[in-house]
Design a protein around this motif. Structure first.
Motif, PDB file in Angstrom:
ATOM      1  N   LEU A  83       4.756  10.197   0.972  1.00  0.00           N
ATOM      2  CA  LEU A  83       4.968   9.708   2.397  1.00  0.00           C
ATOM      3  C   LEU A  83       3.685  10.399   3.136  1.00  0.00           C
ATOM      4  O   LEU A  83       3.191   9.552   4.175  1.00  0.00           O
ATOM      5  N   LEU A  84       3.287  11.386   2.870  1.00  0.00           N
ATOM      6  CA  LEU A  84       2.076  12.096   3.852  1.00  0.00           C
ATOM      7  C   LEU A  84       0.875  11.390   3.501  1.00  0.00           C
ATOM      8  O   LEU A  84       0.240  10.836   4.351  1.00  0.00           O
ATOM      9  N   THR A  85       0.410  11.222   2.078  1.00  0.00           N
ATOM     10  CA  THR A  85      -0.693  10.736   1.783  1.00  0.00           C
ATOM     11  C   THR A  85      -0.888   9.115   1.975  1.00  0.00           C
ATOM     12  O   THR A  85      -1.761   8.660   2.886  1.00  0.00           O
ATOM     13  N   SER A  86       0.306   8.386   2.267  1.00  0.00           N
ATOM     14  CA  SER A  86       0.179   6.845   2.535  1.00  0.00           C
ATOM     15  C   SER A  86       0.200   6.802   3.894  1.00  0.00           C
ATOM     16  O   SER A  86      -0.476   5.573   4.235  1.00  0.00           O
ATOM     17  N   GLY A 141      -0.791   3.297   0.521  1.00  0.00           N
ATOM     18  CA  GLY A 141      -1.034   3.097   1.909  1.00  0.00           C
ATOM     19  C   GLY A 141      -1.400   2.154   2.396  1.00  0.00           C
ATOM     20  O   GLY A 141      -1.782   1.466   3.368  1.00  0.00           O
ATOM     21  N   GLY A 142      -2.305   1.338   1.295  1.00  0.00           N
ATOM     22  CA  GLY A 142      -3.221   0.103   1.583  1.00  0.00           C
ATOM     23  C   GLY A 142      -2.219  -1.118   1.352  1.00  0.00           C
ATOM     24  O   GLY A 142      -2.821  -2.237   1.638  1.00  0.00           O
ATOM     25  N   LEU A 143      -1.249  -1.110   0.403  1.00  0.00           N
ATOM     26  CA  LEU A 143      -0.572  -2.254  -0.062  1.00  0.00           C
ATOM     27  C   LEU A 143       0.218  -3.100   1.127  1.00  0.00           C
ATOM     28  O   LEU A 143      -0.248  -4.224   1.173  1.00  0.00           O
ATOM     29  N   PHE A 144       0.777  -2.305   1.909  1.00  0.00           N
ATOM     30  CA  PHE A 144       1.262  -3.113   3.078  1.00  0.00           C
ATOM     31  C   PHE A 144       0.439  -3.809   3.952  1.00  0.00           C
ATOM     32  O   PHE A 144       0.494  -4.814   4.333  1.00  0.00           O
ATOM     33  N   VAL A 145      -0.367  -2.794   4.381  1.00  0.00           N
ATOM     34  CA  VAL A 145      -1.513  -3.237   5.655  1.00  0.00           C
ATOM     35  C   VAL A 145      -2.400  -4.359   5.346  1.00  0.00           C
ATOM     36  O   VAL A 145      -2.712  -5.284   5.760  1.00  0.00           O
ATOM     37  N   LEU A 146      -2.903  -4.110   3.889  1.00  0.00           N
ATOM     38  CA  LEU A 146      -3.841  -5.185   3.471  1.00  0.00           C
ATOM     39  C   LEU A 146      -3.151  -6.358   3.180  1.00  0.00           C
ATOM     40  O   LEU A 146      -3.794  -7.665   3.233  1.00  0.00           O
ATOM     41  N   LEU A 298       4.351   0.102  19.903  1.00  0.00           N
ATOM     42  CA  LEU A 298       5.163   0.869  20.290  1.00  0.00           C
ATOM     43  C   LEU A 298       6.420   0.337  20.005  1.00  0.00           C
ATOM     44  O   LEU A 298       7.497   1.182  19.299  1.00  0.00           O
ATOM     45  N   LEU A 299       6.748  -0.820  19.949  1.00  0.00           N
ATOM     46  CA  LEU A 299       7.770  -1.409  19.263  1.00  0.00           C
ATOM     47  C   LEU A 299       8.091  -1.015  17.883  1.00  0.00           C
ATOM     48  O   LEU A 299       8.999  -1.100  17.331  1.00  0.00           O
ATOM     49  N   SER A 300       6.865  -1.442  17.185  1.00  0.00           N
ATOM     50  CA  SER A 300       6.807  -1.135  15.670  1.00  0.00           C
ATOM     51  C   SER A 300       7.089   0.317  15.283  1.00  0.00           C
ATOM     52  O   SER A 300       7.960   0.558  14.409  1.00  0.00           O
ATOM     53  N   GLY A 301       6.539   1.333  16.051  1.00  0.00           N
ATOM     54  CA  GLY A 301       7.106   2.564  15.789  1.00  0.00           C
ATOM     55  C   GLY A 301       8.862   2.970  16.090  1.00  0.00           C
ATOM     56  O   GLY A 301       9.503   3.487  15.349  1.00  0.00           O
ATOM     57  N   LEU A 302       9.281   2.187  17.273  1.00  0.00           N
ATOM     58  CA  LEU A 302      10.383   2.305  17.360  1.00  0.00           C
ATOM     59  C   LEU A 302      11.500   1.742  16.510  1.00  0.00           C
ATOM     60  O   LEU A 302      12.762   2.285  15.836  1.00  0.00           O
ATOM     61  N   SER A 303      10.990   0.342  15.945  1.00  0.00           N
ATOM     62  CA  SER A 303      11.738  -0.435  14.817  1.00  0.00           C
ATOM     63  C   SER A 303      11.799   0.613  13.700  1.00  0.00           C
ATOM     64  O   SER A 303      12.801   0.591  12.873  1.00  0.00           O
ATOM     65  N   PHE A 428       1.987   2.951  13.071  1.00  0.00           N
ATOM     66  CA  PHE A 428       3.132   3.363  13.741  1.00  0.00           C
ATOM     67  C   PHE A 428       4.516   3.075  13.052  1.00  0.00           C
ATOM     68  O   PHE A 428       5.603   3.858  13.514  1.00  0.00           O
ATOM     69  N   ARG A 429       4.672   2.040  12.590  1.00  0.00           N
ATOM     70  CA  ARG A 429       5.957   1.992  11.893  1.00  0.00           C
ATOM     71  C   ARG A 429       6.233   3.068  10.776  1.00  0.00           C
ATOM     72  O   ARG A 429       7.303   3.339  10.751  1.00  0.00           O
ATOM     73  N   SER A 430       4.967   3.275   9.965  1.00  0.00           N
ATOM     74  CA  SER A 430       5.380   4.585   9.106  1.00  0.00           C
ATOM     75  C   SER A 430       5.703   5.719   9.724  1.00  0.00           C
ATOM     76  O   SER A 430       6.662   6.438   9.126  1.00  0.00           O
ATOM     77  N   MET A 431       4.872   6.068  10.863  1.00  0.00           N
ATOM     78  CA  MET A 431       5.272   7.148  11.531  1.00  0.00           C
ATOM     79  C   MET A 431       6.434   7.145  12.047  1.00  0.00           C
ATOM     80  O   MET A 431       7.550   8.098  12.072  1.00  0.00           O
TER      81      MET A 431
END
Length: 529
Positions: A83-86, A141-146, A298-303, A428-431
């Protein structure tokens, strides 16, 4: 029983990016037919499945891993290291993909993930496993975003909703087959196969991406913001450690936790100053001048926070209160998965047809709020049919808005910022997910302690239980005397009801934030050229 919430610039020229053919000049925009796009989408979904499956498949094997490697006290770090590194490399992937091209960096992230998987599979002690899980996270950490970034480069915003709806299937599939595969490998082969299974999936994704994905890439002069990346990493580590340790290793009000939160906040302020003066900032502050970007992140973090109150904790209820196996608890999530898939695909097609997206987060957050309210009435005797209906409501709510924030951001930022914008949304979603796991895990433990005092008879034999110290397995729980067993089950059921009730305010805040999401007509091919 120890409960673990994680158990869960200057453009020089343009080239076609291909690993099999020499680089040749090509136009920026290239029309692709539906069949070609679906091949690419399939490969991207395989890459995302690697990361999504990793969380669900590992959680079922953690007890056996701890037993084989004699590391029960370090068990939570198997999940936390990943979780930390990703989380900390997510923004970096977005920036690097903007500079070097999404295809190349996506393939590199898969390779790093596979290296970490092999190393984790051959780990001989808990320290090695934790270290190798960190390596795995560097790739994960790059799989989702990329994958989401590449969709933004392959498909126009107007058509993007149609295809991004398919990515909801990844989360649904992983939540079902993860526990099944994890249980099967652990019981019949070895827990090491939960890592080895990534190898054929990853190689298939690599082969397809290399052969079928040809992206135009702008060669740019660049300077990577290593200072900003380092400070953001330090801030993220402090905040995540505070949420992981808070209420578990240390009390929330302890000097250690308060110091970590303070250091994380101070480093975050320093990061903002660095980004203001950086020539090429990791997360350009100018993006936050875009109101759609601000609201979406912001909405992504809340989700991320709210989703942890449902998807992660429902299997816990099934296993702890109803006594279901890990495999069965995964299968019982099918109504939620069906609702998520149906809503995600349907909303994606409607977005493509109408070019409108704002209504879906509004309706989705309200539907999710309703689902949480329903689950706040959960009891020991709630029937599985009723639970299935409630799960369907929650799944529909999540599916309606899960992908919209990424789509809105990609449509509102310049093409050169698609990678950075997408990575920021995912970050933000990950955090949010990290904080959600800590917040609701703490709520569950605290309310369990309260309800144990209500449901267990006062006696020296139950003093250690009413203090919230349940240091035995689910199997041992079933072997307790009937009166104590019934009291513990009732306390767990009440604690889960409280947990879902506390999720409602977060869902309502997400609803209010969604009201500020501005509608911007989705661009078509001609508008992107």
């Amino acid at each position: 029983m120890t409960w673990n919430p994680f158990k869960h610039a200057k453009t020089q020229s343009v080239y076609a990016e291909s690993s099999a053919l020499p680089e040749v000049e090509t136009p920026i925009e290239e029309e692709r037919d539906h069949r070609e796009i679906m091949v690419i989408i399939g490969a991207l979904m395989l890459g995302m499945l690697l990361a999504a499956l990793d969380q669900t498949i590992v959680s079922t094997a953690l007890p056996r891993i701890a037993s084989d490697l004699n590391g029960l006290s370090q068990l939570s770090w198997v999940a936390t290291a990943y979780l930390l590194t990703s989380a900390v490399v997510t923004p970096l992937y977005g920036k690097i993909s903007d500079l070097y091209g999404s295809k190349r960096i996506f393939m590199i992230s898969i390779i790093i993930f596979l290296i970490g998987s092999v190393l984790s599979g051959i780990a001989q002690n808990m320290t090695q496993l934790i270290l190798f899980r960190g390596v795995q996270g560097l790739g994960g950490g790059g799989l989702f975003v990329l994958a989401l970034t590449i969709v933004g480069e392959v498909v126009t915003p107007r058509q993007r909703g149609r295809y991004q709806g398919y990515f909801g299937a990844v989360f649904g599939i992983s939540s079902i087959i993860g526990p099944l595969l994890g249980g099967f490998f652990t019981d019949h082969l070895s827990w090491r196969w939960i890592f080895y299974i990534n190898i054929p999936l990853g190689l298939l994704a690599l082969t397809t991406i290399a052969a079928k994905l040809h992206l135009p890439v702008r060669r740019t002069e660049h300077r990577i913001d290593f200072l900003g990346a380092s400070v953001l990493t330090a801030s993220t580590v402090c905040l995540l450690l505070a949420t992981v340790w808070g209420g578990n290793t240390y009390a929330w009000g302890s000097t250690q936790i308060l110091s970590l939160f303070g250091a994380g906040a101070a480093l975050l302020a320093v990061f903002v100053v660095i980004e203001h003066y950086a020539a090429e900032p990791l997360i350009p502050l100018r993006l936050f001048k875009n109101d759609i970007f601000r609201v979406s992140v912001l909405l992504s973090g809340l989700s991320g926070i709210v989703m942890f109150a449902t998807i992660i904790f429902l299997p816990e209820y099934q296993q702890l209160v109803r006594g279901d196996s890990a495999t069965l608890s995964g299968l019982l999530l099918l109504p939620l998965v069906f609702g998520l898939l149906t809503a995600s695909i349907t909303s994606g097609r409607l977005i493509t047809k109408t070019g409108k997206y704002r209504i879906f987060p509004i309706v989705g957050t309200l539907t999710l709020t309703l689902g949480l309210w329903l689950f706040s009435h959960i009891t020991v005797t709630t029937s599985q049919w009723v639970l299935s209906g409630w799960m369907l409501v929650v799944g529909i709510g999540i599916g309606l808005f899960m992908q919209v924030m990424t789509l809105a951001v990609q449509n509102s930022v310049d093409r050169k910022d698609i990678g950075t914008g997408t990575s920021t949304v995912v970050f933000f979603r990950s955090m949010g997910s990290s904080f959600g796991a800590a917040i609701f895990g703490s709520i569950l433990i605290n309310r369990l302690t309260v309800h144990l005092r209500e449901t267990l008879p006062a006696s020296p034999a139950t003093d250690h239980l009413t203090g919230g110290s349940l240091n035995f397995s689910a199997a041992q729980l079933a072997q307790l005397p009937p009166v104590i067993h019934a009291g513990i089950i009732e306390a767990f059921a009440r604690a889960f009801a409280d947990l879902f009730l506390w999720g409602i305010p977060f869902a309502l805040v997400a609803f209010v934030v969604s009201l500020f999401l501005r509608e911007q007509q989705l661009r078509g091919r001609a508008e992107e050229v």
